[in-house]
Write a protein that holds these residues in place. Structure first.
Motif, PDB file in Angstrom:
ATOM      1  N   LEU A 156       0.832  -1.203   0.000  1.00 39.53           N
ATOM      2  CA  LEU A 156       0.000   0.000   0.000  1.00 39.53           C
ATOM      3  C   LEU A 156       0.867   1.254   0.000  1.00 39.53           C
ATOM      4  N   ALA A 157       1.877   1.258   0.871  1.00 41.30           N
ATOM      5  CA  ALA A 157       2.724   2.446   1.018  1.00 41.30           C
ATOM      6  C   ALA A 157       3.458   2.787  -0.265  1.00 41.30           C
ATOM      7  N   HIS A 158       3.854   1.766  -1.015  1.00 35.34           N
ATOM      8  CA  HIS A 158       4.623   2.004  -2.242  1.00 35.34           C
ATOM      9  C   HIS A 158       3.752   2.030  -3.484  1.00 35.34           C
ATOM     10  N   GLY A 159       2.431   2.040  -3.305  1.00 33.82           N
ATOM     11  CA  GLY A 159       1.533   2.180  -4.444  1.00 33.82           C
ATOM     12  C   GLY A 159       1.437   0.956  -5.310  1.00 33.82           C
ATOM     13  N   LEU A 160       1.786  -0.219  -4.775  1.00 32.79           N
ATOM     14  CA  LEU A 160       1.713  -1.447  -5.556  1.00 32.79           C
ATOM     15  C   LEU A 160       0.333  -2.079  -5.498  1.00 32.79           C
ATOM     16  N   LYS A 161      -0.501  -1.583  -4.601  1.00 35.93           N
ATOM     17  CA  LYS A 161      -1.877  -2.046  -4.506  1.00 35.93           C
ATOM     18  C   LYS A 161      -2.788  -0.829  -4.450  1.00 35.93           C
ATOM     19  N   PRO A 162      -4.041  -0.980  -4.903  1.00 36.80           N
ATOM     20  CA  PRO A 162      -4.985   0.148  -4.835  1.00 36.80           C
ATOM     21  C   PRO A 162      -5.112   0.657  -3.412  1.00 36.80           C
ATOM     22  N   VAL A 163      -5.138   1.966  -3.271  1.00 39.69           N
ATOM     23  CA  VAL A 163      -5.169   2.558  -1.945  1.00 39.69           C
ATOM     24  C   VAL A 163      -6.097   3.757  -1.948  1.00 39.69           C
ATOM     25  N   ASP A 164      -6.755   3.973  -0.831  1.00 40.71           N
ATOM     26  CA  ASP A 164      -7.581   5.156  -0.664  1.00 40.71           C
ATOM     27  C   ASP A 164      -7.199   5.821   0.657  1.00 40.71           C
ATOM     28  N   GLU A 165      -7.875   6.912   0.965  1.00 43.82           N
ATOM     29  CA  GLU A 165      -7.502   7.673   2.158  1.00 43.82           C
ATOM     30  C   GLU A 165      -7.716   6.872   3.430  1.00 43.82           C
ATOM     31  N   ASP A 166      -8.782   6.074   3.491  1.00 42.23           N
ATOM     32  CA  ASP A 166      -9.032   5.261   4.682  1.00 42.23           C
ATOM     33  C   ASP A 166      -7.920   4.242   4.892  1.00 42.23           C
ATOM     34  N   SER A 167      -7.452   3.632   3.802  1.00 42.62           N
ATOM     35  CA  SER A 167      -6.354   2.662   3.910  1.00 42.62           C
ATOM     36  C   SER A 167      -5.089   3.343   4.410  1.00 42.62           C
ATOM     37  N   LEU A 168      -4.833   4.547   3.896  1.00 48.52           N
ATOM     38  CA  LEU A 168      -3.637   5.265   4.323  1.00 48.52           C
ATOM     39  C   LEU A 168      -3.687   5.618   5.808  1.00 48.52           C
ATOM     40  N   ARG A 169      -4.856   5.955   6.283  1.00 49.90           N
ATOM     41  CA  ARG A 169      -4.984   6.303   7.703  1.00 49.90           C
ATOM     42  C   ARG A 169      -4.686   5.111   8.613  1.00 49.90           C
ATOM     43  N   MET A 170      -4.788   3.907   8.059  1.00 55.33           N
ATOM     44  CA  MET A 170      -4.537   2.712   8.863  1.00 55.33           C
ATOM     45  C   MET A 170      -3.057   2.403   9.006  1.00 55.33           C
ATOM     46  N   ILE A 171      -2.232   2.916   8.086  1.00 53.75           N
ATOM     47  CA  ILE A 171      -0.823   2.510   8.054  1.00 53.75           C
ATOM     48  C   ILE A 171      -0.113   2.803   9.373  1.00 53.75           C
ATOM     49  N   GLU A 172      -0.169   4.051   9.818  1.00 51.22           N
ATOM     50  CA  GLU A 172       0.596   4.420  11.014  1.00 51.22           C
ATOM     51  C   GLU A 172       0.122   3.681  12.261  1.00 51.22           C
ATOM     52  N   PRO A 173      -1.174   3.722  12.609  1.00 55.62           N
ATOM     53  CA  PRO A 173      -1.578   3.020  13.834  1.00 55.62           C
ATOM     54  C   PRO A 173      -1.333   1.516  13.779  1.00 55.62           C
ATOM     55  N   TYR A 174      -1.521   0.904  12.616  1.00 56.32           N
ATOM     56  CA  TYR A 174      -1.344  -0.547  12.537  1.00 56.32           C
ATOM     57  C   TYR A 174       0.130  -0.922  12.671  1.00 56.32           C
ATOM     58  N   MET A 175       1.002  -0.192  11.973  1.00 52.17           N
ATOM     59  CA  MET A 175       2.428  -0.485  12.068  1.00 52.17           C
ATOM     60  C   MET A 175       2.958  -0.222  13.480  1.00 52.17           C
ATOM     61  N   GLU A 176       2.494   0.847  14.087  1.00 56.37           N
ATOM     62  CA  GLU A 176       2.926   1.153  15.456  1.00 56.37           C
ATOM     63  C   GLU A 176       2.449   0.081  16.434  1.00 56.37           C
ATOM     64  N   ASP A 177       1.250  -0.460  16.179  1.00 57.45           N
ATOM     65  CA  ASP A 177       0.726  -1.489  17.072  1.00 57.45           C
ATOM     66  C   ASP A 177       1.525  -2.785  16.956  1.00 57.45           C
ATOM     67  N   LEU A 178       2.107  -3.051  15.789  1.00 55.38           N
ATOM     68  CA  LEU A 178       2.965  -4.225  15.660  1.00 55.38           C
ATOM     69  C   LEU A 178       4.234  -4.066  16.495  1.00 55.38           C
ATOM     70  N   LEU A 179       4.737  -2.834  16.530  1.00 55.67           N
ATOM     71  CA  LEU A 179       5.950  -2.566  17.315  1.00 55.67           C
ATOM     72  C   LEU A 179       5.660  -2.446  18.797  1.00 55.67           C
ATOM     73  N   HIS A 180       4.505  -1.837  19.117  1.00 61.29           N
ATOM     74  CA  HIS A 180       4.129  -1.602  20.519  1.00 61.29           C
ATOM     75  C   HIS A 180       2.655  -1.978  20.708  1.00 61.29           C
ATOM     76  N   PRO A 181       2.337  -3.266  20.754  1.00 62.55           N
ATOM     77  CA  PRO A 181       0.932  -3.696  20.800  1.00 62.55           C
ATOM     78  C   PRO A 181       0.217  -3.251  22.076  1.00 62.55           C
ATOM     79  N   GLU A 182      -1.023  -2.796  21.888  1.00 56.63           N
ATOM     80  CA  GLU A 182      -1.848  -2.438  23.031  1.00 56.63           C
ATOM     81  C   GLU A 182      -2.278  -3.677  23.807  1.00 56.63           C
ATOM     82  N   ASP A 183      -2.500  -4.763  23.100  1.00 55.87           N
ATOM     83  CA  ASP A 183      -2.877  -6.020  23.729  1.00 55.87           C
ATOM     84  C   ASP A 183      -1.647  -6.624  24.413  1.00 55.87           C
TER      85      ASP A 183
END
Length: 562
Positions: free
Chosen positions: A353-380
Motif C-alpha cells: 500500500l505504502a509504495h503504491g503497488l496495490k490500490p489505496v484510498d484515504e481510509d487505507s492510508l490512515r490505517m498505516i501508522e496506527p497498525y504499524m505502530e501497534d505491531l511494534l508496541h501492541p496495546e494487547d
C-alpha cells in the motif's frame, strides 16, 4: 571441463568467459561453473544474450508474446488458478511462450525435475498442461508432458528480470476522451493507484515490466542466498551481465541468487527468514538450499532477551544464543508461530500500500501508522512486540518512513505534515531501516568469512527509501523566491516577467543527526563498493544513482553550515 567444448553462440564476451571459468562437478552444488583465476569486485564474468525471452504479464500481442489475446490469456490463467495460486502468472506465461517456440527439442539443461517426482509444483504443472491441451484449441496438437517438462526447465533454470519499458505516444490518440465518455455509463475505472502516477512524472514515460530470460550459460551458475555475483539485465543490448561482487579465489563456485532480490517479496533475500527462503527454493527450484547463509545463524530472524541471553537467533532447526551457544526449544520463543506469520503477512501488505503497488484510498492510508505502530508496541498485552532482530522490524520502519515522508504530505498537505513533524519522524525511521539493511543484509554479524552478506541486494532495497529521504531533505532545505527581471516594466509586465529562483535555507537541527547517520552508511560502504562493481562496465542507471547521492550529500553539507 573447458567451456569452449560447448556451444558459446549466446556469449558476447567469449574470450574473457573462456579464460575465467570452467565446468566442474562440485560436491554440494553439482555440475557448476567455477572460476579459474583470481577475481576482484567488478570483474565481468559473463555477458550473454538470452535464448528465450517472454513477459510474465503480457497485455498485448507483441514480439515477446506473438500468440497473446485476452481470451487465450484468461483461459490459461483459469487452467492454473485452481492448481496453485502461486503458479499464476508464471505457468500461463510459460505456456504462451512454449506455443511460440519453433524448435522445442533444443532446450536442454543440466537439471530439472522428473514428471513422476512426488512434488506439489511438478504435479500442479503437469495437471495444468494436461488440462490446457485438452480444452484450449491452440494447444490441441501439442504434447502435454513435453510442455510440462519445458515449464519445469523454466522454473529450474530461467532468470526473472525487471526493466523499464519506454512508453511512446498512445496507440489511440483519443483514448483519454473515450475513457471520459464511458465513465457515466460504466463508472470510473481507476482506483487510487493512479494517484501515484500523477505524482511521479517519470511514470508517464516508463513502466516497469517483468520478463523471463532463459540463458544457456547463466543457468549453469550455482545458487547462494549470499551470492558472489550480481547480475543485471541491459535492455538496450539485450544482454545479461554477471559481475563479481567481492574478491574470489581460483576454484570458487560462482553463484547468484535464484530468489527475488527485491524488498517486497516474502521469501526473498531481504524480506524473509531462512525457513521461508528454503521453502521457496524447495517449491520453485526443486532443491534443498545448504549455502553458507542458510547454515549460519539467521541474522534476519532474531529474538530479544530470553532468560540470561540477549540475542538468540534461529539456526538450522533450533534457536541458539550467539554468545554462549545455549540452545532454546521453540516454546521458549515468544515471537514465533501464528504471531510471526501474521506480522510478516501484514507488514508486506502495508508495504505494498505504502509504495503504491496495490490500490489505496484515504481510509487505507490512515490505517498505516496506527497498525504499524501497534505491531511494534501492541496495546494487547498478550501480543508480542516485533523484536528488533527480526526482518519485519526494519521493514515496518521503512513503511512508516514512506508514510511520514511521502504519503502524508501528498494526501494531507505539506503544512499539516510540517506541523506534526512528519519529516523528523520519517528520517528517524529511515535510519532504522538502512541500519538494519547494513547490519543484517549488506554484511552479517557472523565472524565467519564465508558469510559476507548481500551488498547489492541491500543497496537496491535501501535505494527505495533513500530516494524518498533525499527528495524530502532537498525540498525541505530550499524555497522558491520570485524576483522582477526588469525594474522599469509596467505593473502588468512585471507580473509576466517575474522569475523564480531557488534559495537554500538552513536544515532544521532535528534533521541533522539522522541525515548524518544515513550519509555515513552510504559513504563508508555503499558508494565505494557499488562504484567498484560497475567500474569495468558502466551502467547509466547506477551512474544516475551515484549522481543523485552525491548531489544530496553536497546539499546537506551546504545547508548544515548555514
Amino acid at each position: 571441463m573447458q567451456v569452449d567444448q560447448y556451444d558459446l553462440s549466446t556469449v558476447v564476451n567469449k574470450g574473457i568467459f573462456i579464460q575465467t571459468v570452467e565446468l566442474r562437478q562440485c560436491e554440494l552444488e553439482g555440475r557448476s561453473l567455477v572460476t579459474k583465476k583470481p577475481l576482484n569486485a567488478g570483474d565481468i564474468i559473463l555477458v550473454e544474450q538470452p535464448r528465450l525471452r517472454y513477459l510474465i504479464e503480457p497485455t498485448c500481442r507483441s514480439s515477446l508474446s506473438p500468440y497473446y489475446s485476452k481470451r487465450l490469456w484468461k483461459q490459461l490463467k483459469e487452467s492454473v488458478v485452481d492448481k496453485d495460486l502461486e503458479l499464476t502468472p508464471g505457468v500461463p506465461a510459460a505456456m504462451l511462450a512454449y506455443l511460440a517456440l519453433k524448435d522445442r527439442s533444443s532446450y536442454d539443461f543440466f537439471y530439472y525435475p522428473d514428471l513422476d517426482q512426488d512434488h506439489t509444483t511438478v504435479q500442479s504443472v503437469k495437471e495444468a498442461c494436461t488440462s490446457v491441451v485438452a480444452t484450449v484449441p491452440e494447444f490441441k496438437d501439442l504434447d502435454a508432458k513435453e510442455m510440462a517438462t519445458f515449464i519445469l526447465k523454466i522454473y529450474g533454470n530461467a532468470h526473472t528480470v525487471s526493466f523499464a519499458h519506454e512508453r511512446k505516444q498512445p496507440t489511440h490518440k483519443r483514448r483519454k476522451e473515450r475513457r471520459q465518455w464511458y465513465i457515466p455509463k460504466f463508472g470510473e475505472p481507476y482506483d487510487m493507484s493512479g494517484f501515484y502516477s500523477e505524482l511521479d512524472a517519470s511514470d508517464n514515460k516508463q513502466q516497469q515490466r517483468s520478463m523471463i530470460c532463459l540463458m544457456t550459460w547463466g543457468s549453469k551458475f550455482a545458487h547462494s542466498c549470499a551470492p558472489n555475483m550480481f547480475l543485471q539485465y541491459e535492455p538496450s543490448e539485450n544482454v545479461m551481465v554477471f559481475r563479481a561482487v567481492r574478491p574470489l579465489a581460483p576454484g570458487t563456485v560462482l553463484s547468484f541468487s535464484y530468489l527475488p532480490e527485491d524488498d517486497m517479496t516474502l521469501g526473498g533475500l531481504v524480506c524473509g527468514t531462512t525457513v521461508l527462503r528454503q521453502a521457496k527454493l524447495r517449491k520453485f527450484k526443486f532443491f534443498e538450499c545448504a549455502c553458507t547463509r542458510c547454515q549460519d545463524f539467521d541474522w534476519s530472524r532474531g529474538q530479544d532477551t530470553i532468560e540470561k541471553c540477549q540475542e538468540v537467533y534461529y539456526r538450522q532447526q533450533h534457536w541458539e544464543c550467539t554468545q554462549c551457544r545455549t540452545e532454546y526449544p521453540e516454546e521458549k520463543i515468544s515471537f514465533c508461530g501464528e504471531r510471526e506469520t501474521h506480522v510478516q503477512q501484514m507488514t508486506l501488505a502495508f508495504a505494498a500500500l505504502a509504495h503504491g503497488l496495490k490500490p489505496v484510498d484515504e481510509d487505507s492510508l490512515r490505517m498505516i501508522e496506527p497498525y504499524m505502530e501497534d505491531l511494534l508496541h501492541p496495546e494487547d498485552e498478550d501480543e508480542v512486540p516485533v523484536p528488533k532482530h527480526h526482518w519485519t522490524f526494519g521493514t515496518i520502519h521503512a513503511v512508516l518512513a514512506t508514510y511520514h515522508l511521502k504519503l502524508f504530505p501528498q494526501f494531507f498537505g505539506k503544512g499539516l505534515a510540517e506541523r506534526f513533524g512528519m519529516v523528523q519522524k520519517g528520517l528517524n525511521e529511515a535510519v532504522v531501516y538502512l541500519t538494519f539493511l547494513n547490519d543484517h543484509i549488506w554484511s552479517f554479524p557472523s565472524t565467519s568469512s564465508s558469510s559476507p552478506g548481500n551488498p547489492m541486494t541491500a543497496f537496491f532495497a535501501g535505494w527505495r527509501i533513500l530516494t524518498i529521504v533525499m527528495d524530502s531533505v532537498l525540498q525541505g532545505t530550499q524555497r522558491t523566491v520570485e524576483s522582477d527581471s526588469d525594474d522599469d516594466c509596467s505593473s502588468s509586465e512585471e507580473e509576466e516577467d517575474l522569475q523564480s529562483t531557488i534559495e537554500l535555507i538552513p536544515m532544521p537541527e532535528d534533521w541533522k543527526q539522522p541525515t548524518s547517520q544515513m550519509i555515513d552508511i552510504v559513504q563508508s560502504g555503499w558508494i565505494p563498493l557499488v562504484t567498484q562493481i560497475f567500474h569495468a562496465r558502466r551502467s547509466p542507471v547506477i551512474d544516475d544513482m551515484m549522481k543523485r547521492i552525491n548531489e544530496f550529500v553536497d546539499r546537506v553539507e551546504l545547508v548544515s553550515a548555514l
